[in-house]
Write a protein that holds these residues in place. Sequence first.
Motif, short mmCIF file in Angstrom:
data_model
loop_
_atom_site.label_atom_id
_atom_site.label_comp_id
_atom_site.label_asym_id
_atom_site.label_seq_id
_atom_site.Cartn_x
_atom_site.Cartn_y
_atom_site.Cartn_z
N LEU A 100 -7.42 4.88 -4.71
CA LEU A 100 -8.46 5.67 -4.05
C LEU A 100 -8.03 7.13 -4.04
N TYR A 154 0.86 -1.18 0.00
CA TYR A 154 0.00 0.00 0.00
C TYR A 154 0.89 1.23 0.00
N SER A 163 -7.85 -6.76 -2.69
CA SER A 163 -8.16 -6.08 -3.94
C SER A 163 -9.29 -5.08 -3.81
N LYS A 164 -9.94 -5.07 -2.65
CA LYS A 164 -11.07 -4.15 -2.47
C LYS A 164 -11.13 -3.69 -1.02
N TYR A 223 -9.22 -4.75 5.15
CA TYR A 223 -8.42 -5.16 3.98
C TYR A 223 -8.28 -6.67 3.93
N LYS A 257 -2.76 4.03 -3.13
CA LYS A 257 -2.67 2.96 -4.11
C LYS A 257 -2.38 1.63 -3.43
N SER A 258 -2.83 0.54 -4.05
CA SER A 258 -2.51 -0.80 -3.58
C SER A 258 -2.05 -1.66 -4.75
N GLN A 267 -1.63 -3.29 -10.22
CA GLN A 267 -2.25 -2.33 -9.32
C GLN A 267 -3.67 -2.78 -9.03
N LEU A 268 -4.05 -2.78 -7.77
CA LEU A 268 -5.37 -3.26 -7.37
C LEU A 268 -6.38 -2.13 -7.30
N GLU A 269 -6.01 -1.05 -6.60
CA GLU A 269 -6.92 0.08 -6.45
C GLU A 269 -6.14 1.39 -6.43
#
Length: 419
Positions: free
Chosen positions: A370, A343, A402-403, A398, A352-353, A366-368
């Motif tokens: 925000l 993260y 991924s979300k 978490y 970012k993750s 890259q997962l997300e």
Amino acid sequence: MKNLNSVFVSLIVLISAIMLNSCQDEVTTTHTYRAMVPVYLKMSDVRARTIVIEPGQELENPGKIYLYGNYLLINEPQEGIHILDNTNPASPVNLNFIPIQGNVDLAVNNNMLYADNFVDLLVFDISNIRSIKLVERVKDVFNHMYSSSDTGIILTFKDSVITSESPYGFMGRGFFMADSRASFASNLSGAAQSYGQGGSMARFTLMSGHLYAVDDYSLRVFDVKAPSNPKHVKNIELGWGIETIFPFQEKLFIGSNSGMHIYDAKNPGNPTKMSVFEHVRACDPVVVNEKFAFVTLRNGRMCWNGVNELQVVDIADLYKPRLVKAYPMLNPHGLALAGDYLYVAEGQHGLKSFNVANVMGIDQNQLEFLKSMKSVDIIPGPKSLIVIGPDGVCQFDYSTPSKLKPLSCINVKNPVTVQ
């Protein structure tokens, strides 16, 4: 010619008379000018004040975050420490506030809270969170962080208009003192069960019965095997630009604006240098696992003109760390590693993750992103992912990497811009 000689002699007599007269009656002139004047503070005054624990207060300018058991501690830079009951991350309860002038960092060891108070190290017993007590003060262990004189430590400099009198039109010494001093700084993993957990921007950390504290140029080592009675062991010079410290498997990974220092702390009272991984000048937090170090570099007001990127460093050989790959970022600050998931706090740009199981393809995993979650640092706790930023402190479920699922946010009264 005789007349000219008479005139010359007369002039000599007149000049001599003026000089003699000036020795008897000194001529002074008044000058008004602007200067950066030091603001002093006497530590004797600070030490004389009784620290009274206050009821919970609103966040105004959150700094460092620290997780200890079911408690979330949030530093208010230069002001003190908020303590929250975080038993339920979806509904944290603001319990109290410890007012500590000059506080920048913190750590907890066996219910003993360590916090800097300008040049002193304070120890609070927080075993009864409703009755916190100051039990020890170790004096003058952080005096390297402040310029000082007989007047006291210099907190900062203020732009002032000064009027003074000085002989023969020369400015007084005070102006030159203020001007010359203006360049001085005015400003400091998986843990054992008895320790808490800090973020990647931390300057305090605990490992193997020792507290390690970094400043701009050194590592300070304290023996805390007797938690309520820390003993200053030694200082280790590291070179200028030191910023953060991260412990991992008896090693200390120290971030600086020019590289990552790796120290062997198998002998915890005497860490020894293993290597330095050098990079361009930039701000530099770091987190690690068994194989790699993940380093964020950023530019900014206090970070020179560095790059904005995530660097992956192979640390299989701790004496010869090597860059594996670098990934462009927007303005990365702190970061956190939880298994194969990384993260990254992108400052004003968001959070970012990534899945980093394949370090050669992080940009493809890259997962997300925000963008609304302005972020500075992160702690992956056992119950939640804790994210701090200029708008406050937010927590996420978490369990599904991924979300991220929002749980709660504690907002500040007057948000500021991330630097």
